[in-house]
Scaffold this motif. Structure first.
Motif, PDB file in Angstrom:
ATOM      1  N   THR A   1       1.003  -1.367  -0.068  1.00 24.46           N
ATOM      2  CA  THR A   1       0.138   0.120   0.057  1.00 24.46           C
ATOM      3  C   THR A   1       0.820   1.175  -0.155  1.00 24.46           C
ATOM      4  OG1 THR A   1      -1.605  -1.191   1.331  1.00 24.46           O
ATOM      5  CG2 THR A   1      -1.921   1.131   1.206  1.00 24.46           C
ATOM      6  N   PRO A   2       1.497   1.805  -1.113  1.00 22.55           N
ATOM      7  CA  PRO A   2       2.085   3.020  -1.237  1.00 22.55           C
ATOM      8  C   PRO A   2       1.791   4.215  -0.270  1.00 22.55           C
ATOM      9  CG  PRO A   2       1.681   2.050  -3.451  1.00 22.55           C
ATOM     10  CD  PRO A   2       0.696   1.552  -2.403  1.00 22.55           C
ATOM     11  N   PRO A   3       0.485   4.505  -0.221  1.00 30.78           N
ATOM     12  CA  PRO A   3       0.234   5.632   0.689  1.00 30.78           C
ATOM     13  C   PRO A   3       0.899   5.122   2.063  1.00 30.78           C
ATOM     14  CG  PRO A   3      -1.609   5.392  -0.870  1.00 30.78           C
ATOM     15  CD  PRO A   3      -0.744   4.153  -0.819  1.00 30.78           C
TER      16      PRO A   3
ATOM     17  N   PHE B   1       3.478   6.896   4.462  1.00 30.55           N
ATOM     18  CA  PHE B   1       3.193   7.380   5.871  1.00 30.55           C
ATOM     19  C   PHE B   1       4.197   6.849   6.926  1.00 30.55           C
ATOM     20  CE2 PHE B   1       1.026   7.023   9.916  1.00 30.55           C
ATOM     21  CZ  PHE B   1       0.570   8.422  10.224  1.00 30.55           C
ATOM     22  N   VAL B   2       4.394   5.715   6.896  1.00 34.82           N
ATOM     23  CA  VAL B   2       5.182   4.930   7.797  1.00 34.82           C
ATOM     24  C   VAL B   2       6.601   5.389   7.725  1.00 34.82           C
ATOM     25  CG1 VAL B   2       6.018   2.697   8.713  1.00 34.82           C
ATOM     26  CG2 VAL B   2       3.695   2.972   7.933  1.00 34.82           C
ATOM     27  N   SER B   3       7.146   5.734   6.434  1.00 30.49           N
ATOM     28  CA  SER B   3       8.684   5.885   6.152  1.00 30.49           C
ATOM     29  C   SER B   3       8.895   7.094   7.056  1.00 30.49           C
ATOM     30  CB  SER B   3       8.814   6.077   4.783  1.00 30.49           C
ATOM     31  OG  SER B   3       8.053   7.282   4.034  1.00 30.49           O
ATOM     32  N   LYS B   4       7.769   8.187   7.243  1.00 28.02           N
ATOM     33  CA  LYS B   4       8.219   9.284   8.071  1.00 28.02           C
ATOM     34  C   LYS B   4       8.734   9.018   9.340  1.00 28.02           C
ATOM     35  CE  LYS B   4       4.609  12.205   5.349  1.00 28.02           C
ATOM     36  NZ  LYS B   4       3.761  12.929   5.563  1.00 28.02           N
ATOM     37  N   ALA B   5       8.127   8.007   9.843  1.00 21.78           N
ATOM     38  CA  ALA B   5       8.786   7.300  11.335  1.00 21.78           C
ATOM     39  C   ALA B   5       9.895   6.541  11.400  1.00 21.78           C
ATOM     40  CB  ALA B   5       7.461   6.861  11.938  1.00 21.78           C
TER      41      ALA B   5
ATOM     42  N   SER C   1      11.432   3.659   3.113  1.00 18.72           N
ATOM     43  CA  SER C   1      11.389   4.420   2.054  1.00 18.72           C
ATOM     44  C   SER C   1      11.886   3.737   0.568  1.00 18.72           C
ATOM     45  CB  SER C   1      12.456   5.462   2.267  1.00 18.72           C
ATOM     46  OG  SER C   1      12.211   6.292   3.237  1.00 18.72           O
ATOM     47  N   SER C   2      11.572   4.281  -0.351  1.00 24.43           N
ATOM     48  CA  SER C   2      11.962   3.854  -1.700  1.00 24.43           C
ATOM     49  C   SER C   2      13.646   3.579  -1.710  1.00 24.43           C
ATOM     50  CB  SER C   2      11.770   4.457  -2.729  1.00 24.43           C
ATOM     51  OG  SER C   2      12.436   5.801  -2.721  1.00 24.43           O
ATOM     52  N   CYS C   3      14.117   2.269  -2.232  1.00 26.37           N
ATOM     53  CA  CYS C   3      15.537   2.039  -1.973  1.00 26.37           C
ATOM     54  C   CYS C   3      16.166   2.579  -3.267  1.00 26.37           C
ATOM     55  CB  CYS C   3      15.741   0.421  -2.040  1.00 26.37           C
ATOM     56  SG  CYS C   3      17.358   0.216  -1.872  1.00 26.37           S
ATOM     57  N   ASP C   4      16.484   3.813  -3.244  1.00 29.83           N
ATOM     58  CA  ASP C   4      17.182   4.354  -4.394  1.00 29.83           C
ATOM     59  C   ASP C   4      18.630   5.506  -3.768  1.00 29.83           C
ATOM     60  OD1 ASP C   4      16.418   7.732  -4.228  1.00 29.83           O
ATOM     61  OD2 ASP C   4      14.558   6.494  -3.908  1.00 29.83           O
ATOM     62  N   VAL C   5      19.352   5.581  -4.662  1.00 29.54           N
ATOM     63  CA  VAL C   5      20.534   6.201  -4.325  1.00 29.54           C
ATOM     64  C   VAL C   5      20.421   7.788  -3.745  1.00 29.54           C
ATOM     65  CG1 VAL C   5      22.814   7.050  -5.056  1.00 29.54           C
ATOM     66  CG2 VAL C   5      21.928   4.916  -5.940  1.00 29.54           C
ATOM     67  N   ALA C   6      19.551   8.358  -4.074  1.00 30.21           N
ATOM     68  CA  ALA C   6      19.609   9.881  -3.680  1.00 30.21           C
ATOM     69  C   ALA C   6      18.896   9.937  -2.349  1.00 30.21           C
ATOM     70  CB  ALA C   6      18.421  10.495  -4.815  1.00 30.21           C
ATOM     71  N   THR C   7      17.824   9.032  -2.384  1.00 26.60           N
ATOM     72  CA  THR C   7      17.050   9.020  -1.075  1.00 26.60           C
ATOM     73  C   THR C   7      18.024   8.408   0.218  1.00 26.60           C
ATOM     74  OG1 THR C   7      14.858   8.469  -1.860  1.00 26.60           O
ATOM     75  CG2 THR C   7      15.277   8.024   0.517  1.00 26.60           C
ATOM     76  N   ILE C   8      18.796   7.549  -0.022  1.00 36.16           N
ATOM     77  CA  ILE C   8      19.598   6.784   1.057  1.00 36.16           C
ATOM     78  C   ILE C   8      20.904   7.880   1.354  1.00 36.16           C
ATOM     79  CG2 ILE C   8      21.482   5.033   1.322  1.00 36.16           C
ATOM     80  CD1 ILE C   8      20.022   3.245  -0.539  1.00 36.16           C
ATOM     81  N   LYS C   9      21.573   8.507   0.305  1.00 38.66           N
ATOM     82  CA  LYS C   9      22.676   9.402   0.698  1.00 38.66           C
ATOM     83  C   LYS C   9      22.000  10.593   1.404  1.00 38.66           C
ATOM     84  CE  LYS C   9      26.035   8.438  -2.991  1.00 38.66           C
ATOM     85  NZ  LYS C   9      26.650   8.863  -4.219  1.00 38.66           N
ATOM     86  N   ALA C  10      20.733  11.312   0.960  1.00 39.67           N
ATOM     87  CA  ALA C  10      20.376  12.438   1.527  1.00 39.67           C
ATOM     88  C   ALA C  10      20.078  12.079   3.066  1.00 39.67           C
ATOM     89  CB  ALA C  10      19.057  12.846   1.016  1.00 39.67           C
ATOM     90  N   MET C  11      19.606  10.749   3.565  1.00 42.82           N
ATOM     91  CA  MET C  11      19.305  10.521   4.784  1.00 42.82           C
ATOM     92  C   MET C  11      20.522  10.383   5.662  1.00 42.82           C
ATOM     93  SD  MET C  11      16.049   7.714   4.329  1.00 42.82           S
ATOM     94  CE  MET C  11      16.503   7.229   5.983  1.00 42.82           C
TER      95      MET C  11
END
Length: 600
Positions: A115-117, A121-125, A130-140
């Protein structure tokens, strides 16, 4: 008037007494009411609420568990039936092996990922959703407490303070940056590609995969921060790594056993899992974090893959394989272990291919990791010398930089004993960074090592694959990678010998290691001029006695879980394993076993 005053005073006294008595009585009855009515009522409401919540949770878990079991049954029914003319004539297409913990965890996590939505929502906590992509991982990672650096390109490069190396490798910073960017992006892409086509990544694997890549970037930034310290970085960069011993060989050839025997020697040093996963440490929180992360990693493996322990025992404070740290540059460790093999020989131009990664920067940065761990040993020595509190780790760093511990860092550092099956395909790159290395190649007949390695890969794959496992494809992937690695190792060692390189090669046969492990260690020490001390001999005897009992117990338990294996388990034959491969130009029987095992 006096009589009236006395009467009034007496009246006041009586009234006060009545008021006090009434107040005490009221308080008493109020307390009785609370104790015998209100509190029981509140407790009853609390118990009822918790009970209802517990029942609801249990029902929800049961429903999700039933749905997960139904999904598994549906997948099983969709499998090709053996002996009906399908491509599953030998039953080589099967379901991943799952224990109760895996089924329950997948059942609980699946609704979130499906369920993407809800996942957003859960990824905020919990960022792991979160989606497993390079940009997201590096930013975090940059936002985490381990970063503390700016988000420019240079921050991902690990500084090198060896001027001779930089002079010999012009444009090194750009080469290292390209290596990291390509390998890390390919690694994430290889993992994501596991969820495409005919297979899918399980919910537990999605969660663990994101955490894996996130911790890699987090550890890299933490190490970069330490190395950029103007006081600490240059001192770390000057620490020598003299004649390290690299134990290599195809998986399941005795590399782990021999490595741990060498690590027992008080005069050697082997990196532990928690150190390889997070080599940098500046504060007590760094120590606590890396200890916690390593323990969690081992706990997850033991919980979801208990049969893996029978194949490869792992613990947070045991010596472990080099690729846990080399993954900071080239993430070929799980969850990309099989994906990297599968891409070899099949990846189209432009697609991720681990065989095309530049491993020289990975080995050079691994040398930096070893230098950092040596510096950490000096910090520990400084901490042990004084009675430091938990807030004095910075003071211990200053002491290590004062010159007091230069002898243990620069003059008499312990010899590193290292190990990874990864090295067998990259001996040339290893020799470029460690020109005086001792390479110990473990040998075992391929009819045993190839299916055994396939069994190990299948055990890890039990966590990743969500629907089916194609054991025949797995067998072919392992065999192709075996031929590629062995051919590269033979060519590299022959070339190094012809050039008069300082690399020393030593060979150990698996059956001789099992028959007399202590003698094999002694022969290695004699061949490279190391002293085999009485202290080390006694430590080996004690370890071997304890290890034999533990190994037997674990293997008995694990054999029930993984059910054993043979070449046929993976669609292979003994003759097919040894035959000539025209593409690689090697026959494992003629070119490998005949040369190193004396098998004709």
């Amino acid at each position: 008037a006096k009589e009236m005053d006395s009467v009034t005073s007496a009246g006041y006294a009586v009234a006060g007494l009545l008021v006090a008595t009434s107040a005490l009585a009221g308080t008493y009855f109020l307390l009785c009411g609370l104790v015998f009515t209100v509190i029981p009522a509140l407790l009853w409401c609390l118990a009822t609420g918790l009970g209802c919540a517990g029942v609801g949770l249990a029902v929800s878990v049961a429903v999700l568990f039933a749905l997960e079991k139904a999904r598994i049954a549906k997948s099983a029914n969709a499998l090709p039936s053996p002996n009906n003319g399908s491509n599953n004539d030998d039953g080589l297409v099967c379901l991943p092996r799952r224990n109760l913990a895996m089924v329950v965890a997948n059942g609980l996590l699946r609704p979130i990922f499906d369920t993407p939505p809800l996942a957003k929502f859960v990824s905020k906590a919990e960022p792991a959703f979160s989606s497993c992509d390079v940009a997201t991982i590096k930013a975090m990672s940059l936002e985490s407490q381990c970063g503390g650096l700016t988000a420019d390109d240079e921050v991902w490069n690990l500084p090198i303070y060896d001027q001779a190396w930089l002079d010999a490798h012009p444009g090194w910073a750009e080469r290292a940056r390209r290596c990291y960017e390509k390998a890390f992006a390919d690694g994430v892409a290889l993992f994501a590609a596991r969820g495409e086509g005919g297979s899918k990544i399980g919910p537990v694997a999605k969660l663990a995969g994101f955490e894996y890549f996130y911790h890699l970037t987090e550890s890299r930034l933490a190490l970069s921060k330490v190395l950029r310290d103007p006081t600490i970085g240059p001192r770390i960069g000057k620490i020598p790594v003299n004649r390290p011993i690299f134990v290599m060989g195809m998986p399941r050839t005795g590399t782990t056993m021999f490595h741990r025997l060498l690590a027992i020697d008080p005069n050697t040093r082997a990196p532990l899992l928690k150190e390889l996963s997070c080599p940098a440490r500046r504060t007590p929180s760094d120590d606590a974090r890396r200890e916690k992360n390593a323990k969690i990693q081992v706990f997850k493996m033991n919980t979801f893959l208990p049969h893996l322990q029978a194949i490869h025992r792992i613990s947070h404070d045991h010596p472990e394989e080099c690729h846990y740290a080399m993954a900071l540059d080239c993430p070929i460790n799980w969850p990309n272990y099989r994906a990297a093999m599968a891409a070899y020989g099949t990846a189209a131009e432009g697609e991720p291919d681990a065989m095309t990664w530049d491993y020289v920067p990975a080995y050079r940065n691994y040398k930096t990791v070893l230098q950092t761990l040596t510096f950490n040993d000096a910090v520990d020595a400084a901490s042990a010398k004084a009675i430091h509190t938990s807030t004095d780790l910075e003071e211990a760093h200053r002491a290590a930089c004062s010159g007091e511990y230069d002898e243990m860092m620069y003059e008499k550092p312990k010899r590193w004993v290292l190990k990874s099956p990864l090295h067998i395909g990259h001996v040339s790159e290893l020799a470029e960074v460690f020109p005086d290395a001792v390479v110990v190649w473990m040998h075992r007949p391929c009819k045993s090592s190839v299916p055994s390695w396939a069994s190990l890969t299948r055990a890890v794959d039990d966590l990743i694959e969500d629907d089916v496992q194609d054991l025949k494809s797995l067998g072919q992937e392992v065999l192709r990678y075996t031929r590629w690695s062995v051919k590269r190792a033979i060519d590299a060692l022959d070339d190094l010998e012809a050039k008069g390189s300082g690399v020393t090669a030593h060979h150990v046969k698996y059956n001789e290691l099992i028959d007399d492990p202590k003698e094999q260690v002694r022969q290695l020490y004699d061949s490279i001029g190391l002293e085999f001390t009485d202290e080390y001999s006694k430590l080996l005897d004690a370890y071997l006695a304890k290890d034999k009992a533990e190994r037997s117990k674990i293997q008995q338990k694990g054999s029930k879980a993984h059910g054993g294996y043979s070449p046929a388990t993976f669609g292979l034959t003994e003759e097919g394993i040894l035959e000539m491969d025209e593409k690689e130009g090697i026959a494992l029987g003629r070119d490998y076993e005949a040369r190193f095992l004396g098998v004709i």
